[in-house]
Design an enzyme around this catalytic site. Structure first.
Site, mmCIF file in Angstrom:
data_model
loop_
_atom_site.group_PDB
_atom_site.id
_atom_site.type_symbol
_atom_site.label_atom_id
_atom_site.label_comp_id
_atom_site.label_asym_id
_atom_site.label_seq_id
_atom_site.Cartn_x
_atom_site.Cartn_y
_atom_site.Cartn_z
ATOM 1 N N GLU A 162 5.589 5.671 -6.351
ATOM 2 C CA GLU A 162 4.505 5.440 -7.305
ATOM 3 C C GLU A 162 3.309 6.295 -6.900
ATOM 4 O O GLU A 162 2.998 6.417 -5.721
ATOM 5 C CB GLU A 162 4.133 3.958 -7.303
ATOM 6 C CG GLU A 162 5.286 3.067 -7.767
ATOM 7 C CD GLU A 162 5.193 1.653 -7.225
ATOM 8 O OE1 GLU A 162 4.402 1.429 -6.284
ATOM 9 O OE2 GLU A 162 5.913 0.780 -7.734
ATOM 10 N N TYR B 231 -3.147 -1.241 3.512
ATOM 11 C CA TYR B 231 -2.877 -1.254 2.073
ATOM 12 C C TYR B 231 -3.983 -1.970 1.307
ATOM 13 O O TYR B 231 -4.410 -1.530 0.234
ATOM 14 C CB TYR B 231 -1.529 -1.914 1.796
ATOM 15 C CG TYR B 231 -0.396 -0.934 1.618
ATOM 16 C CD1 TYR B 231 0.080 -0.603 0.357
ATOM 17 C CD2 TYR B 231 0.212 -0.329 2.720
ATOM 18 C CE1 TYR B 231 1.120 0.292 0.185
ATOM 19 C CE2 TYR B 231 1.258 0.564 2.559
ATOM 20 C CZ TYR B 231 1.710 0.873 1.287
ATOM 21 O OH TYR B 231 2.737 1.772 1.122
#
Length: 590
Positions: free
Chosen positions: A82, A201
């Protein structure tokens, strides 16, 4: 090497580095990191292309970014990365790579135009009960306790998260939320994964909290990433005279110490089955892709599961041989050994040869999969699947040579070691037909049609990847080698098992970033490496994230303890009439 931001440095071209014409480069591997390193050597390092040698163990380039037609098995994709607008080094690279399809355009140009015309937007991020959208899809369902745990993780220094697992810093409140379901299935996190990487993240992608359920922040290539990204890179490099040497296994790289300095002096390799050495000097730069998530992949077919037996693999053995020479070269055993049993190892490529499945796809995604538009906009997760099954349908055709009647679906399961809901087998023990049957069941296909469609309408290729989740293994500082180890004169590590600050693994950006940092350091390129996007330092982004973490509630309606409500109320009074009040109103907190 230094970091920069803004277009002053982004648009600048560096001067030619000193003595670059006397240097050469040997790049181990030909995945995205390796091809990016070669490209930066050519573009920014201005090294002659015929001085650059790419050493690849397979018979074709691409590494983990693949997408192939196999005469015996059919179409195969092991996965897809992605991408998003703030992959600063990735787009810095592809602005310079000519498109193979569009005259006078770069890969970035055509990618940008395509995603403007056909943006990503998921109509159903999670389904359950055989093809029905999750009732509260779109809500993050985080309790105040879970939000506090998330904020506490973000505020914890990396040094205090060494070797910690995610389930050591979060409670069931967090794991029972839709946030965790979206997050884990989008990024492939398991509960046992590294809390340190989870923190990275959270900080790196805090600007995507508002789009976790719609996936509107993502961008996708026209075809599979091999054809859309890897082939243009290979063409660019070949046109510049870069030498690709296939069927070449690099067994070891000997590194000598001269005082504190570390100098790679010899590459020991096996070429077409025969041993061969390459002597090196300080002018010979070596870039090593250490480790691989797709090493030792095996494949099945409609009637055979993918074999689970595998060897360690050449990329892991090379890293072990390097690490045995110097502790600064990392600890590969932390990643390739003692992998938890409850993890993702399986994916499959489903190629449908008729339209029997189309109504069920349209029911979920509200889109005709043959329209040419992106279908699922990323993963669709099946919440009540024992395997935590997910699937993704990209723009069709997904391969240039794909036939009009063919439709390609990619599926994966985050838990491989449980029996399915329809097929009474562990995912990794299933053949292609059985994997297809399990997915059809969850898509709502009537029981009396499942066997026929899986057997006669679909070709399914199971893929077993024993190391696919190893980027996320719990780790300590130093387990991954620095991109350029201290005192290294001509050796660098590239790819997702090398260490660069703030950025996150399992991304195309990390591969390209480590490549750029390696080239700029070893060649002393006088241009800044674009820093990691600083969303975590933007008050507007943080306020927006707070609004969405609380499921779009303004501050006054948040389910806060009484004492915190009093504090919040007083804080709102103090900012009244100030710029902060304007920001809070823009973020819908007031």
């Amino acid at each position: 090497m230094y970091y920069s931001n803004g277009n002053y440095e982004a648009f600048a071209r560096p001067k030619k580095p000193a003595n670059v014409d006397q240097k050469s480069a040997y790049i181990v591997g030909s995945g995205l990191a390796a091809l990016a390193a070669a490209s930066f050597l050519v573009r920014d390092g201005q090294m002659p292309g015929d001085h650059i040698h790419v050493l690849e163990e397979l018979a074709l380039p691409g590494g983990s970014m693949d997408g192939i037609w196999n005469e015996q098995r059919g179409y195969i994709i092991r996965g897809g990365r992605e991408m998003e607008p703030h992959f600063e080094t990735l787009w810095d690279l592809f602005r310079s790579i000519p498109s193979l399809e569009t005259k006078n355009a770069s890969v970035l140009d055509e990618f940008y135009w395509l995603n403007k015309e056909d943006p990503s937007y998921s109509k159903a991020r999670v389904i359950e009960n055989r093809g029905h959208r999750l009732a509260n899809d779109g809500q993050l369902t985080l309790s105040q306790k879970a939000i506090k745990e998330l904020i506490d993780l973000a505020l914890t220094p990396e040094e205090k998260l060494q070797d910690k697992r995610i389930d050591e810093v979060f409670s069931d409140d967090f794991f029972n939320s839709n946030f965790w379901l979206y997050w884990s299935t989008m990024f492939a996190f398991e509960k046992w994964a590294s809390a340190l990487e989870m923190r990275r993240y959270v900080l790196r992608f805090v600007h995507h909290v508002d789009s976790l359920s719609t996936l509107s922040s993502l961008r996708f290539t026209k075809y599979n990433q091999y054809e859309s990204l890897i082939l243009p890179l290979v063409s660019y490099l070949t046109n510049h005279g870069v030498h690709f040497q296939y069927n070449t296994v690099v067994n070891n790289i000997l590194v000598n110490r001269v005082g504190n300095d570390k100098v790679a002096t010899k590459i020991e390799m096996t070429v077409d089955g025969k041993p061969q050495d390459q002597q090196l000097t300080e002018n010979d730069l070596v870039f090593v892709t250490n480790g691989s998530i797709t090493e030792s992949t095996t494949y099945g077919d409609n009637t055979h599961p993918a074999p689970k037996e595998h060897e360690l693999g050449a990329s892991w053995q090379l890293w072990k041989n390097l690490a045995a020479q110097d502790p600064d070269f990392g600890h590969p055993e932390k990643f390739c050994e003692n992998i938890p049993a409850a993890n993702w190892t399986m994916s499959a490529t489903l190629t449908f040869k008729d339209d029997k499945i189309v109504p069920f796809i349209e029911h979920v995604s509200q889109k005709d999969p043959h329209s040419g538009s992106i279908v699922t906009s990323g993963p669709v997760t099946i919440k009540d699947s024992n395997w935590i099954l997910g699937y993704s349908i990209s723009r069709q055709p997904h391969f240039k040579k794909q036939k009009d009647n063919e439709l390609i679906v990619w599926i994966y399961g985050l838990i491989s070691g449980k029996p399915g809901n329809y097929v009474d087998k562990n995912m990794e023990d299933c053949n292609g037909i059985e994997l297809c049957e399990e997915w059809l069941y969850h898509m709502g296909v009537p029981d009396d049609q499942i066997v026929d469609i899986a057997t006669n309408s679909c070709n399914t290729v199971p893929t077993h990847m024993p190391y696919i989740t190893t980027y996320f293994m719990p780790r300590a500082l130093g387990d991954r080698p620095l991109v350029v180890p201290k005192h290294s004169k001509n050796l660098a590590f590239i790819g997702n098992y090398a260490e660069t600050p703030r950025d996150t693994v399992f991304t195309t950006e990390y591969s390209v970033r480590t490549a750029m940092e390696a080239v700029y350091t070893l060649l002393d390129v006088d241009r800044g490496v674009p820093e990691v996007f600083g969303s975590a330092f933007d008050a507007r982004v943080l306020m927006n994230a707070l609004y969405y973490l609380n499921d779009k509630k303004p501050l006054a309606e948040m389910d806060l303890p009484w004492s915190q409500k009093v504090i919040a109320k007083e804080a709102v009074k103090k900012v009244k009439g100030t710029y902060i009040e304007e920001l809070m109103k823009d973020a819908k907190l007031l």
